[in-house]
Design a protein around this motif. Sequence first.
Motif, PDB file in Angstrom:
ATOM      1  N   GLN A 144      -7.111 -35.532  42.392  1.00 34.20           N
ATOM      2  CA  GLN A 144      -7.012 -36.843  41.767  1.00 34.20           C
ATOM      3  C   GLN A 144      -8.081 -37.768  42.359  1.00 34.20           C
ATOM      4  N   GLY A 145      -8.595 -38.660  41.509  1.00 24.52           N
ATOM      5  CA  GLY A 145      -9.523 -39.678  41.984  1.00 24.52           C
ATOM      6  C   GLY A 145     -10.970 -39.232  42.085  1.00 24.52           C
ATOM      7  N   PHE A 146     -11.294 -38.023  41.588  1.00 27.89           N
ATOM      8  CA  PHE A 146     -12.689 -37.580  41.649  1.00 27.89           C
ATOM      9  C   PHE A 146     -13.479 -38.234  40.520  1.00 27.89           C
ATOM     10  N   VAL A 147     -14.632 -38.804  40.864  1.00 29.47           N
ATOM     11  CA  VAL A 147     -15.517 -39.442  39.888  1.00 29.47           C
ATOM     12  C   VAL A 147     -16.929 -38.892  40.081  1.00 29.47           C
ATOM     13  N   VAL A 171     -13.592 -28.242  43.371  1.00 33.91           N
ATOM     14  CA  VAL A 171     -14.485 -29.071  42.560  1.00 33.91           C
ATOM     15  C   VAL A 171     -15.810 -28.350  42.334  1.00 33.91           C
ATOM     16  N   LEU A 172     -16.243 -28.331  41.070  1.00 33.14           N
ATOM     17  CA  LEU A 172     -17.581 -27.854  40.700  1.00 33.14           C
ATOM     18  C   LEU A 172     -18.282 -28.950  39.926  1.00 33.14           C
ATOM     19  N   THR A 173     -19.602 -29.034  40.084  1.00 35.78           N
ATOM     20  CA  THR A 173     -20.421 -29.953  39.297  1.00 35.78           C
ATOM     21  C   THR A 173     -21.631 -29.203  38.773  1.00 35.78           C
ATOM     22  N   GLN A 174     -22.363 -29.834  37.861  1.00 39.73           N
ATOM     23  CA  GLN A 174     -23.598 -29.272  37.302  1.00 39.73           C
ATOM     24  C   GLN A 174     -23.375 -27.869  36.740  1.00 39.73           C
ATOM     25  N   ILE A 175     -22.391 -27.745  35.882  1.00 34.75           N
ATOM     26  CA  ILE A 175     -22.087 -26.461  35.236  1.00 34.75           C
ATOM     27  C   ILE A 175     -23.023 -26.301  34.047  1.00 34.75           C
ATOM     28  N   ILE A 205     -43.649 -36.255  26.422  1.00 37.25           N
ATOM     29  CA  ILE A 205     -42.535 -36.190  25.473  1.00 37.25           C
ATOM     30  C   ILE A 205     -41.262 -36.214  26.302  1.00 37.25           C
ATOM     31  N   PHE A 206     -40.298 -37.005  25.862  1.00 37.39           N
ATOM     32  CA  PHE A 206     -39.041 -37.133  26.598  1.00 37.39           C
ATOM     33  C   PHE A 206     -37.922 -36.594  25.709  1.00 37.39           C
ATOM     34  N   PRO A 207     -37.658 -35.282  25.834  1.00 36.26           N
ATOM     35  CA  PRO A 207     -36.748 -34.637  24.883  1.00 36.26           C
ATOM     36  C   PRO A 207     -35.303 -35.105  24.985  1.00 36.26           C
ATOM     37  N   ALA A 208     -34.807 -35.273  26.217  1.00 33.79           N
ATOM     38  CA  ALA A 208     -33.370 -35.505  26.348  1.00 33.79           C
ATOM     39  C   ALA A 208     -33.025 -36.171  27.660  1.00 33.79           C
ATOM     40  N   GLU A 209     -31.969 -36.974  27.622  1.00 38.27           N
ATOM     41  CA  GLU A 209     -31.335 -37.388  28.866  1.00 38.27           C
ATOM     42  C   GLU A 209     -30.041 -36.587  28.987  1.00 38.27           C
ATOM     43  N   LEU A 210     -29.735 -36.180  30.204  1.00 40.13           N
ATOM     44  CA  LEU A 210     -28.645 -35.242  30.439  1.00 40.13           C
ATOM     45  C   LEU A 210     -27.390 -35.961  30.921  1.00 40.13           C
ATOM     46  N   ALA A 211     -26.251 -35.429  30.553  1.00 40.87           N
ATOM     47  CA  ALA A 211     -24.989 -35.893  31.110  1.00 40.87           C
ATOM     48  C   ALA A 211     -24.666 -35.059  32.341  1.00 40.87           C
ATOM     49  N   SER A 212     -23.879 -35.626  33.239  1.00 41.28           N
ATOM     50  CA  SER A 212     -23.321 -34.847  34.346  1.00 41.28           C
ATOM     51  C   SER A 212     -21.997 -34.261  33.881  1.00 41.28           C
ATOM     52  N   ASN A 213     -21.614 -33.136  34.469  1.00 41.09           N
ATOM     53  CA  ASN A 213     -20.287 -32.613  34.182  1.00 41.09           C
ATOM     54  C   ASN A 213     -19.634 -32.145  35.469  1.00 41.09           C
ATOM     55  N   ALA A 214     -18.332 -32.007  35.417  1.00 41.38           N
ATOM     56  CA  ALA A 214     -17.569 -31.574  36.579  1.00 41.38           C
ATOM     57  C   ALA A 214     -16.310 -30.869  36.117  1.00 41.38           C
ATOM     58  N   ALA A 215     -15.842 -29.952  36.929  1.00 41.07           N
ATOM     59  CA  ALA A 215     -14.573 -29.271  36.680  1.00 41.07           C
ATOM     60  C   ALA A 215     -13.781 -29.304  37.974  1.00 41.07           C
ATOM     61  N   VAL A 216     -12.529 -29.744  37.906  1.00 44.22           N
ATOM     62  CA  VAL A 216     -11.702 -29.867  39.109  1.00 44.22           C
ATOM     63  C   VAL A 216     -10.352 -29.198  38.884  1.00 44.22           C
ATOM     64  N   GLU A 237      -5.496 -24.651  31.696  1.00 39.20           N
ATOM     65  CA  GLU A 237      -4.456 -25.599  32.103  1.00 39.20           C
ATOM     66  C   GLU A 237      -4.615 -26.018  33.557  1.00 39.20           C
ATOM     67  N   ALA A 238      -5.185 -25.146  34.373  1.00 38.05           N
ATOM     68  CA  ALA A 238      -5.296 -25.425  35.805  1.00 38.05           C
ATOM     69  C   ALA A 238      -6.568 -26.188  36.160  1.00 38.05           C
ATOM     70  N   ILE A 239      -7.424 -26.434  35.155  1.00 37.73           N
ATOM     71  CA  ILE A 239      -8.736 -27.050  35.415  1.00 37.73           C
ATOM     72  C   ILE A 239      -8.958 -28.217  34.456  1.00 37.73           C
ATOM     73  N   THR A 240      -9.451 -29.326  34.981  1.00 37.04           N
ATOM     74  CA  THR A 240      -9.830 -30.476  34.158  1.00 37.04           C
ATOM     75  C   THR A 240     -11.344 -30.560  34.109  1.00 37.04           C
ATOM     76  N   TYR A 241     -11.897 -30.560  32.911  1.00 33.06           N
ATOM     77  CA  TYR A 241     -13.341 -30.622  32.705  1.00 33.06           C
ATOM     78  C   TYR A 241     -13.706 -31.988  32.131  1.00 33.06           C
ATOM     79  N   SER A 242     -14.798 -32.578  32.616  1.00 33.91           N
ATOM     80  CA  SER A 242     -15.215 -33.888  32.114  1.00 33.91           C
ATOM     81  C   SER A 242     -16.726 -34.027  32.148  1.00 33.91           C
ATOM     82  N   THR A 243     -17.240 -34.934  31.340  1.00 34.48           N
ATOM     83  CA  THR A 243     -18.666 -35.262  31.354  1.00 34.48           C
ATOM     84  C   THR A 243     -18.818 -36.763  31.577  1.00 34.48           C
TER      85      THR A 243
END
Length: 500
Positions: free
Chosen positions: A480-483, A236-240, A464-475, A252-258
């Motif tokens: 299974q079951g990582f949130v 598991v990796l986060t904050q990519i 000034i508030f330029p942006a709100e960021l999403a989190s991301n992760a790659a597993v 194929e071996a990695i699932t990426y999500s935001t």
Amino acid sequence: MRKRLVAAVAVAALTAVAACSPASEPGSDGEQVLRYAPAMFPVSLDTHKYAGEEAVQTAIQQIMEPLVRVEDGKIVPVLATAWENPDPNTWVFKLRSGVKFSDGTPFTAKDVVASYERHKKLDGPLVPLYSTVTSFAATDDQTVTVKTSKPLGTLLSSLTLLFIGPAAKVDSDGFFNQPIGTGPFTVTSFKPDEKLELAANPSYWDGTPKLGKLEFVNIPEVAGRITGLQNGEVDVLTQIPPDQVGSVKGSEAITYSTTPSWTYYFNWFNSNRKPFNDKRVRQAMWHGLNLEGTVKDLFGDLASVAQAPLAQGVIGAPKLSPYKYDPAKAKQLLAEAGYPNGLTTSMQWPLEGGPNIRALAQAMISDWAKIGVTVKPLEKERAQWLEDFGKLNWDMNLQTNVTGTGDADYTLARLYVCSAKRNGYCNPALDKLLLDARSSVDQAARPGLYQQAGQILWDDAVGIFPAELASNAAVRSGVQGFVMPPSGRPLFTKVTVSEG
């Protein structure tokens, strides 16, 4: 750019990991093993001393637990099962029965009080959240009663970051080298700056985790972490970073999500200094930025233009209309403020202080040049930046921030009341709104107060508030079951891993 300067460090960091069996394979006795390489490794497990550190919170929540936590924007029970306000200055918490610490000691109200007292004694960064608490007592083994000098509607959200240890041990020397908690995992070994090894707690009150072992591995460079994921040495990796997403996306071996997060960018003005003591200048600087284009170009689906002085997923977050990109209006406001020929100023930010922070700063500076504002870039090492930031030794300050408790009070009342003295801005009318919101134990009433407060901060262009960021992760595919929650602090209780 320094993308390719990390190879030697990455290889060295992976050598230790590669000596182990691949992360996606079960342990020698068939147990499930998962390895997580966080973007930042915990400097300690002492959650009371380092209460504001995201990396420490992520690690300790696998071991120790709070009374409540935030899920899907709501406060939910953990070690407390119910709470009530018999009067506006009193909170009564009923504790979960039958819970034991991993060493077999029964969990009682005395443990909650002892953990609170230790946190208070250490005077960490979150202690001001409890400033109106006058007593924190064990009424009986299953009841904690909190008294306040005035109503404190934010107590629940603050308690999400108070992790509970056994009263007889939590304040003893060395306890946090191998802390004991009621959580899903126990500590096998902790080596600062190297590895945290955890094992499933077989007596966990909410069911033994499927993972037999959970390891936090320190790989300092992002290229090394990505290589470890690709090679199966990390699960598991986060904050990519945005410019590295392509390395993990599409495999194929990695699932990426935001997922949404509580993290956002802000650029404060020092309202103690000219020209930023004039709100027309501050507003002009905001109208001079093409944020929609910049955010899309630099972050893709990992950010959106902010709609408040904090992220939208936070409890009580207001929703406001972003400033329009209007260079003509920016120039008009500058002229009205006495700067018809523009002005010269500076902006500081911490080195590697957020995803694409340097590129964001450069884009903003480029836009400002088009309205006649020359901005000197001041990228600083973190230690120097922190010192200057605290002393208000800056004109503008760019950085990320996360609303740690998931409650608007943590950001708005902590940073923008006059007594905070964070950026030279002071508005008694804003103070009243924020302190009224903090005091209200009627949770339904608080968002309306934050909407009004947010509008003041917005209209006065405190920053000034330029942006709100999403989190991301790659597993890896076997996970299974990582949130990834909006706090950025994943919990591995329900995660499983099989051969990928």
